[in-house]
Write a protein that holds these residues in place. Sequence first.
Motif, PDB file in Angstrom:
ATOM      1  N   LEU A 186       4.513  25.225   3.995  1.00  0.00           N
ATOM      2  CA  LEU A 186       4.599  25.364   2.538  1.00  0.00           C
ATOM      3  C   LEU A 186       3.325  25.941   1.920  1.00  0.00           C
ATOM      4  CD1 LEU A 186       6.294  21.946   1.685  1.00  0.00           C
ATOM      5  CD2 LEU A 186       7.386  24.186   1.995  1.00  0.00           C
ATOM      6  N   LEU A 187       2.327  26.226   2.750  1.00  0.00           N
ATOM      7  CA  LEU A 187       1.053  26.700   2.230  1.00  0.00           C
ATOM      8  C   LEU A 187       1.024  28.220   2.105  1.00  0.00           C
ATOM      9  CD1 LEU A 187      -1.403  24.452   4.305  1.00  0.00           C
ATOM     10  CD2 LEU A 187      -0.535  24.061   1.991  1.00  0.00           C
ATOM     11  N   ARG A 227      -6.552  19.039  -1.481  1.00  0.00           N
ATOM     12  CA  ARG A 227      -5.195  19.323  -1.970  1.00  0.00           C
ATOM     13  C   ARG A 227      -4.252  19.756  -0.858  1.00  0.00           C
ATOM     14  NH1 ARG A 227      -4.358  19.738  -7.175  1.00  0.00           N
ATOM     15  NH2 ARG A 227      -6.169  19.744  -8.496  1.00  0.00           N
ATOM     16  N   VAL A 228      -4.769  20.563   0.065  1.00  0.00           N
ATOM     17  CA  VAL A 228      -3.885  21.148   1.081  1.00  0.00           C
ATOM     18  C   VAL A 228      -3.845  20.346   2.365  1.00  0.00           C
ATOM     19  CG1 VAL A 228      -4.174  23.469   0.162  1.00  0.00           C
ATOM     20  CG2 VAL A 228      -5.671  22.699   2.003  1.00  0.00           C
ATOM     21  N   ARG A 229      -4.717  19.388   2.502  1.00  0.00           N
ATOM     22  CA  ARG A 229      -4.837  18.639   3.751  1.00  0.00           C
ATOM     23  C   ARG A 229      -3.557  17.936   4.171  1.00  0.00           C
ATOM     24  NH1 ARG A 229      -9.397  14.549   3.421  1.00  0.00           N
ATOM     25  NH2 ARG A 229      -7.771  13.016   3.555  1.00  0.00           N
ATOM     26  N   ALA A 230      -2.857  17.326   3.255  1.00  0.00           N
ATOM     27  CA  ALA A 230      -1.687  16.525   3.604  1.00  0.00           C
ATOM     28  C   ALA A 230      -0.362  17.287   3.475  1.00  0.00           C
ATOM     29  CB  ALA A 230      -1.649  15.271   2.734  1.00  0.00           C
ATOM     30  N   ARG A 231      -0.419  18.515   2.981  1.00  0.00           N
ATOM     31  CA  ARG A 231       0.828  19.264   2.782  1.00  0.00           C
ATOM     32  C   ARG A 231       1.283  19.924   4.075  1.00  0.00           C
ATOM     33  NH1 ARG A 231      -0.379  23.116  -1.834  1.00  0.00           N
ATOM     34  NH2 ARG A 231       1.679  23.878  -1.300  1.00  0.00           N
ATOM     35  N   GLN A 232       2.570  20.172   4.171  1.00  0.00           N
ATOM     36  CA  GLN A 232       3.122  20.850   5.339  1.00  0.00           C
ATOM     37  C   GLN A 232       2.592  22.270   5.426  1.00  0.00           C
ATOM     38  OE1 GLN A 232       7.419  20.552   4.789  1.00  0.00           O
ATOM     39  NE2 GLN A 232       7.488  19.523   6.770  1.00  0.00           N
ATOM     40  N   GLU A 259      -4.167  28.950   0.728  1.00  0.00           N
ATOM     41  CA  GLU A 259      -4.169  27.530   1.048  1.00  0.00           C
ATOM     42  C   GLU A 259      -4.368  27.286   2.542  1.00  0.00           C
ATOM     43  OE1 GLU A 259      -1.390  25.792  -2.548  1.00  0.00           O
ATOM     44  OE2 GLU A 259      -0.406  26.714  -0.816  1.00  0.00           O
ATOM     45  N   ARG A 277      -7.283  24.977   4.221  1.00  0.00           N
ATOM     46  CA  ARG A 277      -6.985  23.977   5.254  1.00  0.00           C
ATOM     47  C   ARG A 277      -7.798  24.266   6.511  1.00  0.00           C
ATOM     48  NH1 ARG A 277      -1.921  21.307   5.738  1.00  0.00           N
ATOM     49  NH2 ARG A 277      -1.879  20.065   7.611  1.00  0.00           N
TER      50      ARG A 277
END
Length: 180
Positions: free
Chosen positions: A130-131, A122-127, A135, A139
């Motif tokens: 924003l975590l 879930r967190v791999r592709a997010r900026q 999160e 990551r």
Amino acid sequence: HPQNLPVDDAVLLEGIADDLAERIARLRWMLLVGAPVGALKIASPAWLERAGKVLQVDYLLHCRMAGRREFLLALSDSRDGRLIWSGRYALGEPVGAQQVQQIATDAVAVLSMQVETDQQQRVRARQVSLLSSDELVWRARWHLRRLTPEDSRIADELLDLAAHARPDSTEVMIERGFAE
């Protein structure tokens, strides 16, 4: 007792679910998992999403009996209603305490791995900006499992950010120790 189940099955189901709940409580990220018990009828993914919001959990664990000799367990994501994992466990005649403990042991091992994998994806592709601190830890775990020097450096940076956001976080301390 769950409706429409013989008393013995309802007692067995509650016993397995209680053992699972007790073991899941040992997971450091318990808040991610809820455990509704019984002959739960899941009408749709939207039902799962509503239940997750009401219970304030990301995952729902469903336990039920299938006939007299089979126990079914399923883990669903309450944010989008998708099934993440399901398992079937054959039950002996009679069902002994050792078998209940073995089911709980096996199920918790699988569930913890499934939740960890799901959270990392879930967190791999997010900026990164924003975590949340939790999160950031997920990551960092993903990077640590890649076992490259570059990923180790990135994991250290992510853990530094998480520690800055929550200096008293046990999770950050544990992951830092693992990284070392």
